[in-house]
Scaffold this motif. Structure first.
Motif, PDB file in Angstrom:
ATOM      1  N   GLY A  81       4.732   8.820 -13.047  1.00 50.17           N
ATOM      2  CA  GLY A  81       4.234   8.417 -14.275  1.00 50.17           C
ATOM      3  C   GLY A  81       5.563   7.824 -15.456  1.00 50.17           C
ATOM      4  O   GLY A  81       5.440   7.288 -16.571  1.00 50.17           O
ATOM      5  N   SER A  82       6.679   7.423 -14.681  1.00 50.16           N
ATOM      6  CA  SER A  82       7.830   6.684 -15.175  1.00 50.16           C
ATOM      7  C   SER A  82       7.415   5.233 -15.411  1.00 50.16           C
ATOM      8  O   SER A  82       6.862   4.752 -14.407  1.00 50.16           O
ATOM      9  CB  SER A  82       8.997   7.335 -14.385  1.00 50.16           C
ATOM     10  N   VAL A  83       7.936   4.455 -16.390  1.00 46.56           N
ATOM     11  CA  VAL A  83       8.005   3.292 -16.405  1.00 46.56           C
ATOM     12  C   VAL A  83       9.450   2.849 -16.126  1.00 46.56           C
ATOM     13  O   VAL A  83      10.374   3.186 -16.992  1.00 46.56           O
ATOM     14  CB  VAL A  83       7.343   2.738 -17.762  1.00 46.56           C
ATOM     15  N   ILE A  84       9.436   1.659 -15.441  1.00 47.40           N
ATOM     16  CA  ILE A  84      10.951   1.084 -15.320  1.00 47.40           C
ATOM     17  C   ILE A  84      10.759  -0.571 -15.649  1.00 47.40           C
ATOM     18  O   ILE A  84       9.968  -0.858 -15.244  1.00 47.40           O
ATOM     19  CB  ILE A  84      11.296   1.128 -13.691  1.00 47.40           C
ATOM     20  N   SER A  85      11.738  -0.780 -16.117  1.00 46.28           N
ATOM     21  CA  SER A  85      11.770  -2.281 -17.017  1.00 46.28           C
ATOM     22  C   SER A  85      12.780  -3.220 -16.287  1.00 46.28           C
ATOM     23  O   SER A  85      13.919  -2.635 -16.168  1.00 46.28           O
ATOM     24  CB  SER A  85      11.670  -2.149 -18.446  1.00 46.28           C
ATOM     25  N   PHE A  86      12.800  -4.413 -16.074  1.00 44.90           N
ATOM     26  CA  PHE A  86      13.786  -5.186 -15.789  1.00 44.90           C
ATOM     27  C   PHE A  86      13.295  -6.716 -16.287  1.00 44.90           C
ATOM     28  O   PHE A  86      12.369  -7.006 -16.397  1.00 44.90           O
ATOM     29  CB  PHE A  86      14.289  -5.340 -14.372  1.00 44.90           C
ATOM     30  N   GLY A  87      14.472  -7.467 -16.637  1.00 40.06           N
ATOM     31  CA  GLY A  87      14.274  -8.827 -16.996  1.00 40.06           C
ATOM     32  C   GLY A  87      14.368  -8.976 -18.527  1.00 40.06           C
ATOM     33  O   GLY A  87      14.816  -8.125 -19.356  1.00 40.06           O
ATOM     34  N   TYR A  88      14.275 -10.076 -19.213  1.00 40.34           N
ATOM     35  CA  TYR A  88      14.361 -10.629 -20.471  1.00 40.34           C
ATOM     36  C   TYR A  88      13.458  -9.903 -21.335  1.00 40.34           C
ATOM     37  O   TYR A  88      12.180  -9.918 -21.104  1.00 40.34           O
ATOM     38  CB  TYR A  88      14.435 -11.906 -20.759  1.00 40.34           C
ATOM     39  N   ASP A 146       0.804  -1.280   0.133  1.00 39.25           N
ATOM     40  CA  ASP A 146      -0.003  -0.040  -0.060  1.00 39.25           C
ATOM     41  C   ASP A 146       0.669   1.308   0.036  1.00 39.25           C
ATOM     42  O   ASP A 146       0.389   2.306  -0.489  1.00 39.25           O
ATOM     43  CB  ASP A 146      -0.839  -0.142   1.299  1.00 39.25           C
ATOM     44  N   GLU A 147       2.077   1.146   0.318  1.00 38.50           N
ATOM     45  CA  GLU A 147       2.904   2.379   0.590  1.00 38.50           C
ATOM     46  C   GLU A 147       3.829   2.306  -0.534  1.00 38.50           C
ATOM     47  O   GLU A 147       4.675   3.292  -0.910  1.00 38.50           O
ATOM     48  CB  GLU A 147       3.956   2.015   1.714  1.00 38.50           C
ATOM     49  N   GLY A 148       3.597   1.540  -1.772  1.00 41.06           N
ATOM     50  CA  GLY A 148       4.175   1.786  -3.100  1.00 41.06           C
ATOM     51  C   GLY A 148       5.635   1.020  -3.127  1.00 41.06           C
ATOM     52  O   GLY A 148       6.512   1.220  -3.810  1.00 41.06           O
ATOM     53  N   ILE A 149       5.920  -0.026  -2.251  1.00 46.16           N
ATOM     54  CA  ILE A 149       7.185  -0.586  -2.233  1.00 46.16           C
ATOM     55  C   ILE A 149       6.958  -1.918  -2.971  1.00 46.16           C
ATOM     56  O   ILE A 149       5.897  -2.525  -2.792  1.00 46.16           O
ATOM     57  CB  ILE A 149       7.550  -0.809  -0.794  1.00 46.16           C
ATOM     58  N   VAL A 150       8.018  -2.178  -3.666  1.00 41.94           N
ATOM     59  CA  VAL A 150       8.047  -3.476  -4.666  1.00 41.94           C
ATOM     60  C   VAL A 150       8.864  -4.409  -3.979  1.00 41.94           C
ATOM     61  O   VAL A 150       9.988  -3.981  -3.471  1.00 41.94           O
ATOM     62  CB  VAL A 150       8.301  -3.290  -5.970  1.00 41.94           C
ATOM     63  N   LEU A 151       8.261  -5.443  -3.907  1.00 44.70           N
ATOM     64  CA  LEU A 151       8.938  -6.992  -3.298  1.00 44.70           C
ATOM     65  C   LEU A 151       8.878  -7.866  -4.417  1.00 44.70           C
ATOM     66  O   LEU A 151       7.951  -8.140  -5.023  1.00 44.70           O
ATOM     67  CB  LEU A 151       8.601  -7.471  -1.918  1.00 44.70           C
ATOM     68  N   SER A 152       9.980  -8.670  -4.604  1.00 45.26           N
ATOM     69  CA  SER A 152       9.835  -9.948  -5.378  1.00 45.26           C
ATOM     70  C   SER A 152      10.586 -10.943  -5.090  1.00 45.26           C
ATOM     71  O   SER A 152      11.344 -11.044  -4.055  1.00 45.26           O
ATOM     72  CB  SER A 152      10.688  -9.497  -6.871  1.00 45.26           C
ATOM     73  N   PHE A 153      10.092 -12.245  -5.689  1.00 41.21           N
ATOM     74  CA  PHE A 153      10.757 -13.432  -5.221  1.00 41.21           C
ATOM     75  C   PHE A 153      10.553 -14.470  -6.404  1.00 41.21           C
ATOM     76  O   PHE A 153       9.570 -14.285  -7.093  1.00 41.21           O
ATOM     77  CB  PHE A 153       9.970 -14.004  -3.959  1.00 41.21           C
ATOM     78  N   GLY A 154      11.224 -15.394  -6.283  1.00 39.73           N
ATOM     79  CA  GLY A 154      10.796 -16.574  -7.173  1.00 39.73           C
ATOM     80  C   GLY A 154      12.428 -16.638  -7.981  1.00 39.73           C
ATOM     81  O   GLY A 154      13.402 -16.336  -7.760  1.00 39.73           O
ATOM     82  N   TYR A 155      12.448 -17.231  -9.109  1.00 38.88           N
ATOM     83  CA  TYR A 155      13.601 -17.495 -10.189  1.00 38.88           C
ATOM     84  C   TYR A 155      13.999 -15.966 -10.866  1.00 38.88           C
ATOM     85  O   TYR A 155      12.976 -15.218 -11.341  1.00 38.88           O
ATOM     86  CB  TYR A 155      13.257 -18.429 -11.217  1.00 38.88           C
ATOM     87  N   GLY A 156      15.201 -15.853 -10.639  1.00 40.03           N
ATOM     88  CA  GLY A 156      15.701 -14.364 -11.189  1.00 40.03           C
ATOM     89  C   GLY A 156      16.704 -14.466 -12.415  1.00 40.03           C
ATOM     90  O   GLY A 156      17.261 -13.736 -12.892  1.00 40.03           O
ATOM     91  N   TRP A 157      16.687 -15.562 -12.863  1.00 39.70           N
ATOM     92  CA  TRP A 157      17.622 -15.985 -13.976  1.00 39.70           C
ATOM     93  C   TRP A 157      17.757 -14.973 -15.086  1.00 39.70           C
ATOM     94  O   TRP A 157      18.702 -14.629 -15.653  1.00 39.70           O
ATOM     95  CB  TRP A 157      17.349 -17.352 -14.834  1.00 39.70           C
ATOM     96  N   ASP A 158      16.550 -14.347 -15.650  1.00 39.41           N
ATOM     97  CA  ASP A 158      16.483 -13.388 -16.627  1.00 39.41           C
ATOM     98  C   ASP A 158      16.401 -11.841 -16.039  1.00 39.41           C
ATOM     99  O   ASP A 158      16.186 -10.902 -16.663  1.00 39.41           O
ATOM    100  CB  ASP A 158      15.398 -13.499 -17.582  1.00 39.41           C
TER     101      ASP A 158
END
Length: 86
Positions: A58-65, A4-16
């Motif tokens: 309004g910015s878009v940030i990308s990561f991954g393959y 809700d505070e706008g913080i991003v967390l991630s988990f799983g496979y990160g190969w790409d």
């Protein structure tokens, strides 16, 4: 995961690099995406190979393959390192 505070967390496979941690490691538990810590995120989109986030400015940030035909491809930087698309 988007809090809700706008913080991003991630988990799983990160190969790409799709987890946004600037590496290709597997994360077994949710981990804050540090590169976004000072950025308020309002929306996320994640697939098996890549992720996009939309900031409150309004910015878009990308990561991954991304394929060569993807508009998010940046040839001068490894795909696993997040970068601002717009």
């Amino acid at each position: 995961v988007l809090t809700d505070e706008g913080i991003v967390l991630s988990f799983g496979y990160g190969w790409d690099g799709q987890l946004g941690h600037c590496d290709r490691e597997r994360q077994r538990k949710p981990k804050v995406v540090e590169i976004l810590r000072d950025t308020r995120v309002v929306a996320i989109s994640a697939s098996q190979w890549s992720s996009l986030v939309l900031t409150d400015e309004g910015s878009v940030i990308s990561f991954g393959y991304h394929s060569e035909r993807s508009p998010a491809t940046r040839p001068d930087q490894p795909a696993w390192r997040p970068w601002r698309v717009s």
